[in-house]
Design a protein around this motif. Structure first.
Motif, PDB file in Angstrom:
ATOM      1  N   TYR A   1       0.837  -1.218   0.000  1.00  0.00           N
ATOM      2  CA  TYR A   1       0.000   0.000   0.000  1.00  0.00           C
ATOM      3  C   TYR A   1       0.863   1.256   0.000  1.00  0.00           C
ATOM      4  O   TYR A   1       0.602   2.215  -0.746  1.00  0.00           O
ATOM      5  CB  TYR A   1      -0.924  -0.001   1.216  1.00  0.00           C
ATOM      6  N   ALA A   2       1.914   1.259   0.835  1.00  0.00           N
ATOM      7  CA  ALA A   2       2.720   2.467   1.003  1.00  0.00           C
ATOM      8  C   ALA A   2       3.384   2.899  -0.305  1.00  0.00           C
ATOM      9  O   ALA A   2       3.451   4.095  -0.614  1.00  0.00           O
ATOM     10  CB  ALA A   2       3.779   2.246   2.084  1.00  0.00           C
ATOM     11  N   ILE A   3       3.868   1.928  -1.092  1.00  0.00           N
ATOM     12  CA  ILE A   3       4.564   2.306  -2.327  1.00  0.00           C
ATOM     13  C   ILE A   3       3.615   2.402  -3.520  1.00  0.00           C
ATOM     14  O   ILE A   3       4.020   2.824  -4.605  1.00  0.00           O
ATOM     15  CB  ILE A   3       5.678   1.294  -2.657  1.00  0.00           C
ATOM     16  N   GLY A   4       2.353   1.995  -3.326  1.00  0.00           N
ATOM     17  CA  GLY A   4       1.412   1.944  -4.430  1.00  0.00           C
ATOM     18  C   GLY A   4       0.700   3.247  -4.702  1.00  0.00           C
ATOM     19  O   GLY A   4       0.949   4.275  -4.047  1.00  0.00           O
ATOM     20  N   PRO A   5      -0.236   3.228  -5.639  1.00  0.00           N
ATOM     21  CA  PRO A   5      -0.927   4.454  -6.052  1.00  0.00           C
ATOM     22  C   PRO A   5      -1.794   5.064  -4.963  1.00  0.00           C
ATOM     23  O   PRO A   5      -2.070   6.262  -4.998  1.00  0.00           O
ATOM     24  CB  PRO A   5      -1.776   3.993  -7.246  1.00  0.00           C
ATOM     25  N   ASN A   6      -2.220   4.256  -3.977  1.00  0.00           N
ATOM     26  CA  ASN A   6      -3.036   4.792  -2.886  1.00  0.00           C
ATOM     27  C   ASN A   6      -2.190   5.275  -1.712  1.00  0.00           C
ATOM     28  O   ASN A   6      -2.728   5.831  -0.757  1.00  0.00           O
ATOM     29  CB  ASN A   6      -4.025   3.733  -2.401  1.00  0.00           C
ATOM     30  N   GLY A   7      -0.862   5.033  -1.789  1.00  0.00           N
ATOM     31  CA  GLY A   7       0.044   5.497  -0.742  1.00  0.00           C
ATOM     32  C   GLY A   7       0.851   6.672  -1.227  1.00  0.00           C
ATOM     33  O   GLY A   7       0.310   7.736  -1.567  1.00  0.00           O
ATOM     34  N   PHE A   8       2.177   6.482  -1.291  1.00  0.00           N
ATOM     35  CA  PHE A   8       3.045   7.559  -1.758  1.00  0.00           C
ATOM     36  C   PHE A   8       3.059   7.696  -3.276  1.00  0.00           C
ATOM     37  O   PHE A   8       3.627   8.655  -3.804  1.00  0.00           O
ATOM     38  CB  PHE A   8       4.471   7.354  -1.242  1.00  0.00           C
ATOM     39  N   GLY A   9       2.484   6.729  -3.979  1.00  0.00           N
ATOM     40  CA  GLY A   9       2.409   6.814  -5.436  1.00  0.00           C
ATOM     41  C   GLY A   9       3.718   6.567  -6.149  1.00  0.00           C
ATOM     42  O   GLY A   9       3.887   6.988  -7.296  1.00  0.00           O
ATOM     43  N   TRP A  10       4.663   5.883  -5.504  1.00  0.00           N
ATOM     44  CA  TRP A  10       5.954   5.615  -6.139  1.00  0.00           C
ATOM     45  C   TRP A  10       5.821   4.603  -7.268  1.00  0.00           C
ATOM     46  O   TRP A  10       6.677   4.533  -8.155  1.00  0.00           O
ATOM     47  CB  TRP A  10       6.956   5.115  -5.099  1.00  0.00           C
ATOM     48  N   ILE A  11       4.786   3.765  -7.211  1.00  0.00           N
ATOM     49  CA  ILE A  11       4.472   2.852  -8.308  1.00  0.00           C
ATOM     50  C   ILE A  11       3.091   3.232  -8.814  1.00  0.00           C
ATOM     51  O   ILE A  11       2.119   3.216  -8.061  1.00  0.00           O
ATOM     52  CB  ILE A  11       4.507   1.384  -7.853  1.00  0.00           C
ATOM     53  N   SER A  12       3.003   3.566 -10.079  1.00  0.00           N
ATOM     54  CA  SER A  12       1.753   4.093 -10.620  1.00  0.00           C
ATOM     55  C   SER A  12       0.759   2.974 -10.912  1.00  0.00           C
ATOM     56  O   SER A  12       1.115   1.796 -10.984  1.00  0.00           O
ATOM     57  CB  SER A  12       2.023   4.887 -11.903  1.00  0.00           C
ATOM     58  N   GLN A  13      -0.478   3.374 -11.091  1.00  0.00           N
ATOM     59  CA  GLN A  13      -1.543   2.436 -11.413  1.00  0.00           C
ATOM     60  C   GLN A  13      -1.301   1.755 -12.757  1.00  0.00           C
ATOM     61  O   GLN A  13      -1.733   0.624 -12.984  1.00  0.00           O
ATOM     62  CB  GLN A  13      -2.885   3.179 -11.450  1.00  0.00           C
ATOM     63  N   ALA A  14      -0.596   2.433 -13.664  1.00  0.00           N
ATOM     64  CA  ALA A  14      -0.377   1.893 -15.005  1.00  0.00           C
ATOM     65  C   ALA A  14       0.756   0.881 -15.072  1.00  0.00           C
ATOM     66  O   ALA A  14       0.945   0.230 -16.099  1.00  0.00           O
ATOM     67  CB  ALA A  14      -0.085   3.036 -15.979  1.00  0.00           C
ATOM     68  N   SER A  15       1.521   0.716 -14.003  1.00  0.00           N
ATOM     69  CA  SER A  15       2.653  -0.208 -14.025  1.00  0.00           C
ATOM     70  C   SER A  15       2.168  -1.655 -14.087  1.00  0.00           C
ATOM     71  O   SER A  15       1.247  -2.049 -13.381  1.00  0.00           O
ATOM     72  CB  SER A  15       3.527  -0.008 -12.791  1.00  0.00           C
ATOM     73  N   ASP A  16       2.808  -2.457 -14.939  1.00  0.00           N
ATOM     74  CA  ASP A  16       2.465  -3.872 -15.066  1.00  0.00           C
ATOM     75  C   ASP A  16       3.537  -4.785 -14.479  1.00  0.00           C
ATOM     76  O   ASP A  16       3.325  -5.997 -14.386  1.00  0.00           O
ATOM     77  CB  ASP A  16       2.276  -4.245 -16.543  1.00  0.00           C
ATOM     78  N   THR A  17       4.660  -4.242 -14.075  1.00  0.00           N
ATOM     79  CA  THR A  17       5.787  -5.077 -13.659  1.00  0.00           C
ATOM     80  C   THR A  17       5.445  -5.902 -12.435  1.00  0.00           C
ATOM     81  O   THR A  17       5.518  -7.136 -12.449  1.00  0.00           O
ATOM     82  CB  THR A  17       7.023  -4.204 -13.384  1.00  0.00           C
ATOM     83  N   LEU A  18       5.082  -5.235 -11.328  1.00  0.00           N
ATOM     84  CA  LEU A  18       4.786  -5.960 -10.094  1.00  0.00           C
ATOM     85  C   LEU A  18       3.504  -6.779 -10.181  1.00  0.00           C
ATOM     86  O   LEU A  18       3.485  -7.924  -9.710  1.00  0.00           O
ATOM     87  CB  LEU A  18       4.734  -4.991  -8.915  1.00  0.00           C
ATOM     88  N   PRO A  19       2.420  -6.269 -10.764  1.00  0.00           N
ATOM     89  CA  PRO A  19       1.229  -7.120 -10.882  1.00  0.00           C
ATOM     90  C   PRO A  19       1.474  -8.404 -11.674  1.00  0.00           C
ATOM     91  O   PRO A  19       0.985  -9.471 -11.297  1.00  0.00           O
ATOM     92  CB  PRO A  19       0.223  -6.204 -11.587  1.00  0.00           C
ATOM     93  N   ASP A  20       2.245  -8.322 -12.769  1.00  0.00           N
ATOM     94  CA  ASP A  20       2.522  -9.527 -13.554  1.00  0.00           C
ATOM     95  C   ASP A  20       3.378 -10.511 -12.757  1.00  0.00           C
ATOM     96  O   ASP A  20       3.127 -11.723 -12.761  1.00  0.00           O
ATOM     97  CB  ASP A  20       3.241  -9.162 -14.856  1.00  0.00           C
ATOM     98  N   LEU A  21       4.384  -9.983 -12.082  1.00  0.00           N
ATOM     99  CA  LEU A  21       5.212 -10.851 -11.250  1.00  0.00           C
ATOM    100  C   LEU A  21       4.407 -11.390 -10.067  1.00  0.00           C
ATOM    101  O   LEU A  21       4.621 -12.519  -9.611  1.00  0.00           O
ATOM    102  CB  LEU A  21       6.439 -10.083 -10.751  1.00  0.00           C
TER     103      LEU A  21
END
Length: 537
Positions: free
Chosen positions: A41-61
């Motif tokens: 949550y903290a690094i995601g789009p609902n937290g600090f936004g360091w990983i954007s909603q459009a990123s596919d890297t972590l969801p695919d992994l």
């Protein structure tokens, strides 16, 4: 200068969470899994936004991590306990599935949901993950009938939950009729079952024996196996996690829980794949949604349906199956935690549009509650359960294979492997040396392990140097907590002052085998059934 971006930045954030999240939360006596979810949550789009909603890297992994998680869940189940306590395991499995399934489905219908969403909710509440099992096993209750029953029931509950998931996911949004979908799923399960439980074990065994001398090959064969099962499942419209779970069950006997291959699978799963999946789930965690009264209300209903259903099942097991109150409490503690299958079903329900964000966040609250309640209940009830005798361990649980050369005859490896296989045990090859013998080189253990791998033996090799071969056998057996020692040749003759800590079976080639350590007729008969040699007792 520009803001960091790209895969390197995302993986840096990911591993920072994997390292730091569990450490921080475990210091506060909160399960480490919660740290991974909160870190996502903290690094995601609902937290600090360091990983954007459009990123596919972590969801695919994370999807690969989800498959890996279900594969490991199938591998780690103790099928020997399931066979030994199959009647009580099946009975309790049906109870601990049906009670929360009915309660969760009723909650879904009461909320006005359609049948697919309500049934999927019931199935995800009915499943469980054996997170508390290491705690119970560490307390000496691994072979207790109640623990064995709960562990065996996991096979049934998770399989039923995944079947419900496959049916719901296959029918949701499909243009085909219900009968067409069901026919496709039945055909898919038939093909998947044939591949997983017939073709895959034979192919894996062949690869292990032909190519298993290379440490990486055995691991890659296991990974390719569950990926192939996941792909085959998806061809028939079945979720890939069903194929991964079935592949784990199919390879269960080929991958002993204490073997070297399982160590590698656990290592890569615990270090990378499974944490990545949990962090990817945390990316959709939204405290603003959790704080909403509607989400908290959903979470309360889910907790009552799940925890209440599991408690009811444990109480019924006490009444119908004759378990004591403390043992029923241990069964409740084992079957209440929600993690692997629950997260899998919730994620897929969200992806196919049956669940909204509020449901996902409510399920995460349920997971948190179950992970806090279960260890507390486990520690409380396990203190009241008598510890089983150490002699109750299965015959093939830990077999020590004592040899005096790095190239013993293949038959002795096969004999040890046949004895260990019915109990899902592990064989540890040990090279014996007298103190007066020339010093061994470091390549001896590698050569012994390579020879063992070629014949289906996956235990870690070792060298024992002692005053006599018999003393070395006794010390190796004690160090490995052996349940049986298989000896290549008559090395147990020099036994002055040496007491064997476990039965000793001497393999004498065409002359058969000789069993030492005051064997009982039952022990000799059991060894005779497992081995293809004659046993003189």
């Amino acid at each position: 200068m520009t803001a960091p971006d790209g895969p390197a930045w995302e993986f840096l954030l990911l591993f920072a969470v994997v390292i730091g999240g569990p450490l921080l939360l475990e210091r506060a006596r909160v399960p480490g899994i919660i740290g991974l979810l909160l870190g996502g949550y903290a690094i995601g789009p609902n937290g600090f936004g360091w990983i954007s909603q459009a990123s596919d890297t972590l969801p695919d992994l994370g999807q690969l991590g989800l498959l890996y998680l279900m594969f490991v869940a199938g591998l780690e189940l103790d099928l020997a306990l399931l066979r030994a306590y199959r009647r009580s395991a099946i009975s309790f499995g049906l109870l601990t599935f049906a009670a929360p399934m009915a309660a969760g489905t009723a909650v879904g219908f009461a909320l006005g949901w359609g049948a697919p969403a309500a049934l999927l909710l019931g199935s995800l509440l009915a499943s469980h993950t054996l997170i508390v099992y290491p705690l119970i096993r560490g307390g000496g209750l691994g072979s207790d009938p109640a623990v064995a029953t709960a562990v065996g029931a996991t096979v049934l509950t998770d399989t039923l939950a995944l079947i419900v998931l496959a049916v719901v996911a296959g029918t949701a949004g499909s243009a085909a009729s219900t009968w067409e979908v069901l026919l496709r799923l039945v055909a898919g399960f038939a093909v998947l079952g044939g591949f997983c439980f017939y073709t895959l074990p034979r192919a894996a065994r062949w690869c292990f024996r032909r190519l298993g001398g290379e440490r990486t090959v055995r691991y890659l064969v296991a990974i390719a196996g569950f990926l192939a099962a996941a792909v085959l499942a998806q061809v028939f419209g079945i979720e890939g996690i069903v194929g991964a779970f079935f592949a784990g069950l199919a390879l269960n006997r080929l991958v002993p829980n204490e073997g070297r291959l399982m160590d590698r699978i656990d290592f890569f799963g615990a270090a990378v794949f499974i944490p990545v999946f949990l962090v990817s789930v945390g990316l959709i965690l939204d405290p603003r949604v959790i704080a909403q009264p509607s989400t908290l209300g959903l979470a309360a209903l889910f907790v009552v349906a799940c925890v209440g259903g599991k408690a009811l099942a444990a109480w019924l097991a006490r009444v119908l199956l004759g378990f004591s109150g403390s043992r029923a409490g241990v069964m409740f503690a084992l079957t209440t935690p929600q993690a692997a299958a629950t997260l899998a079903s919730t994620t897929i329900g969200y992806q196919i549009g049956l669940f909204g964000t509020s449901v996902v966040n409510a399920v995460l609250v349920l997971i948190l509650v179950s992970l806090v309640v279960s260890p507390i209940a486990g520690r409380r009830f396990m203190r009241q359960v008598p510890r089983p005798s150490a002699t109750d361990r299965p015959l093939g649980a830990r077999v020590v294979l004592a040899v005096s050369t790095v190239e013993p005859p293949p038959e002795v490896f096969r004999l040890a492997a046949r004895i260990a296989a019915p109990d899902g045990g592990v064989v540890h090859p040990v090279l014996l040396r007298r103190e007066s013998d020339p010093a061994h080189d470091t390549a001896a253990v590698s050569a012994l392990e390579a020879a063992a791998s070629a014949h289906g033996v996956d235990g870690a090799g070792a060298v024992v140097v002692d005053r006599s071969l018999a003393a070395g056998i006794a010390h190796a057996a004690a160090a490995h907590l052996a349940t049986l020692v298989v000896v290549d040749g008559p090395m147990w003759s020099d036994t002055a002052g040496v007491a064997p800590p476990a039965p000793v079976l001497e393999y004498r080639g065409t002359d058969g085998a000789l069993l030492h350590a005051a064997p009982t007729p039952d022990l000799a008969a059991e060894l005779g059934r497992r081995a293809a040699t004659s046993i003189d007792a």
